[in-house]
Design a protein around this motif. Structure first.
Motif, short mmCIF file in Angstrom:
data_model
loop_
_atom_site.label_atom_id
_atom_site.label_comp_id
_atom_site.label_asym_id
_atom_site.label_seq_id
_atom_site.Cartn_x
_atom_site.Cartn_y
_atom_site.Cartn_z
N MET A 150 0.87 -1.19 0.00
CA MET A 150 0.00 0.00 0.00
C MET A 150 0.90 1.23 0.00
N LYS A 151 0.73 2.08 -1.00
CA LYS A 151 1.49 3.32 -1.07
C LYS A 151 0.62 4.38 -1.72
N PHE A 152 0.71 5.58 -1.20
CA PHE A 152 -0.08 6.71 -1.69
C PHE A 152 -1.57 6.41 -1.67
N GLY A 153 -2.00 5.62 -0.68
CA GLY A 153 -3.41 5.33 -0.50
C GLY A 153 -4.00 4.33 -1.47
N ARG A 154 -3.14 3.60 -2.17
CA ARG A 154 -3.68 2.59 -3.09
C ARG A 154 -2.86 1.31 -3.00
N TRP A 155 -3.52 0.20 -3.31
CA TRP A 155 -2.87 -1.10 -3.31
C TRP A 155 -2.04 -1.26 -4.58
N VAL A 156 -0.88 -1.90 -4.43
CA VAL A 156 0.04 -2.08 -5.55
C VAL A 156 0.40 -3.57 -5.66
N ASP A 157 0.35 -4.08 -6.87
CA ASP A 157 0.77 -5.45 -7.15
C ASP A 157 2.28 -5.49 -7.37
N VAL A 158 2.86 -6.68 -7.19
CA VAL A 158 4.27 -6.90 -7.49
C VAL A 158 4.40 -8.20 -8.27
N GLY A 159 5.13 -8.13 -9.38
CA GLY A 159 5.47 -9.31 -10.16
C GLY A 159 6.92 -9.67 -9.93
N TYR A 160 7.24 -10.94 -10.12
CA TYR A 160 8.63 -11.40 -9.97
C TYR A 160 9.09 -12.05 -11.26
N TRP A 161 10.28 -11.67 -11.68
CA TRP A 161 10.94 -12.22 -12.85
C TRP A 161 12.22 -12.89 -12.40
N GLU A 162 12.61 -13.96 -13.09
CA GLU A 162 13.86 -14.64 -12.74
C GLU A 162 14.71 -14.85 -13.98
N LEU A 163 16.01 -14.91 -13.73
CA LEU A 163 16.98 -15.25 -14.75
C LEU A 163 17.89 -16.33 -14.16
N ASN A 164 17.87 -17.51 -14.79
CA ASN A 164 18.73 -18.60 -14.35
C ASN A 164 20.06 -18.44 -15.08
N LEU A 165 21.10 -18.08 -14.34
CA LEU A 165 22.40 -17.81 -14.95
C LEU A 165 23.03 -19.07 -15.54
N ALA A 166 22.64 -20.23 -15.04
CA ALA A 166 23.19 -21.47 -15.57
C ALA A 166 22.52 -21.88 -16.87
N ARG A 167 21.36 -21.31 -17.17
CA ARG A 167 20.61 -21.69 -18.38
C ARG A 167 20.50 -20.57 -19.39
N ASP A 168 21.01 -19.40 -19.09
CA ASP A 168 20.79 -18.27 -20.01
C ASP A 168 21.77 -18.24 -21.17
N GLY A 169 22.60 -19.30 -21.28
CA GLY A 169 23.52 -19.36 -22.41
C GLY A 169 24.83 -18.65 -22.16
N GLN A 170 24.94 -17.96 -21.03
CA GLN A 170 26.17 -17.23 -20.74
C GLN A 170 26.78 -17.65 -19.42
N GLY A 171 26.04 -18.41 -18.61
CA GLY A 171 26.52 -18.78 -17.28
C GLY A 171 27.20 -20.10 -17.24
#
Length: 171
Positions: A150-171
């Protein structure tokens, strides 16, 4: 022509980092902090990240600090030691120029040098710019929490993103 440089942050960068970050704290729901962060507190945060063996980078554009990115431990229990949460902020006047991708890319390169597997980015919603940045760098959305803050009097959603360093082709 714009000259850019990425380097490790030092506590001496705290004032400029506060100037960048506090804009987001006081005017947006991008950060869930509600009060501006002081220079001493920011210097301590920079020191704490370094003490944990994790990177905190700053981006300079034509000699001026224009953004920063860092990683923190995801959770405190030992089994989580191979996962980190990432953060990136640009000066409000420097967005939309590809600088975030350069800075965040440098952070990911630093994280690949460590024994880390997963990078997690939490993004308050909506935030198309941050979502686009994460996805352009190979992150994928894995979770969405509704009305988690809750910020500025309103509810806020949060999304989560992930990056697997072992699978991203560079890790």
């Amino acid at each position: 022509m714009t000259a850019t440089r990425i380097r490790p942050a030092t506590p001496l960068d705290a004032a400029r980092i506060c100037a960048i970050y506090n804009h987001y704290v006081t005017t947006t729901t991008v950060s869930f902090e509600e009060d501006a962060v002081g220079e001493a507190e920011m210097a301590q945060r920079i020191a704490d990240v370094g003490a944990a063996g994790l990177p905190w980078l700053v981006l300079q554009v034509d000699g001026t600090l224009a953004g920063y990115a860092y990683a923190t431990k995801w959770r405190v229990r030992p089994a989580y030691r191979h996962s980190v949460e990432s953060t990136v902020y640009l000066d409000k006047d420097c967005t939309g120029r590809g600088l975030g991708r350069v800075l965040y890319g440098a952070l990911l390169d630093e994280l690949r040098k460590r024994e880390l597997r997963l990078v997690i980015g939490g993004i308050a919603q909506p935030n198309a710019g941050s979502v686009g940045l994460h996805e352009a760098l190979g992150f994928r959305k894995v979770a969405h929490f509704s009305e988690v803050g809750m910020k500025f009097g309103r509810w806020v959603d949060v999304g989560y993103w992930e990056l697997n360093l072992a699978r991203d082709g560079q890790g």
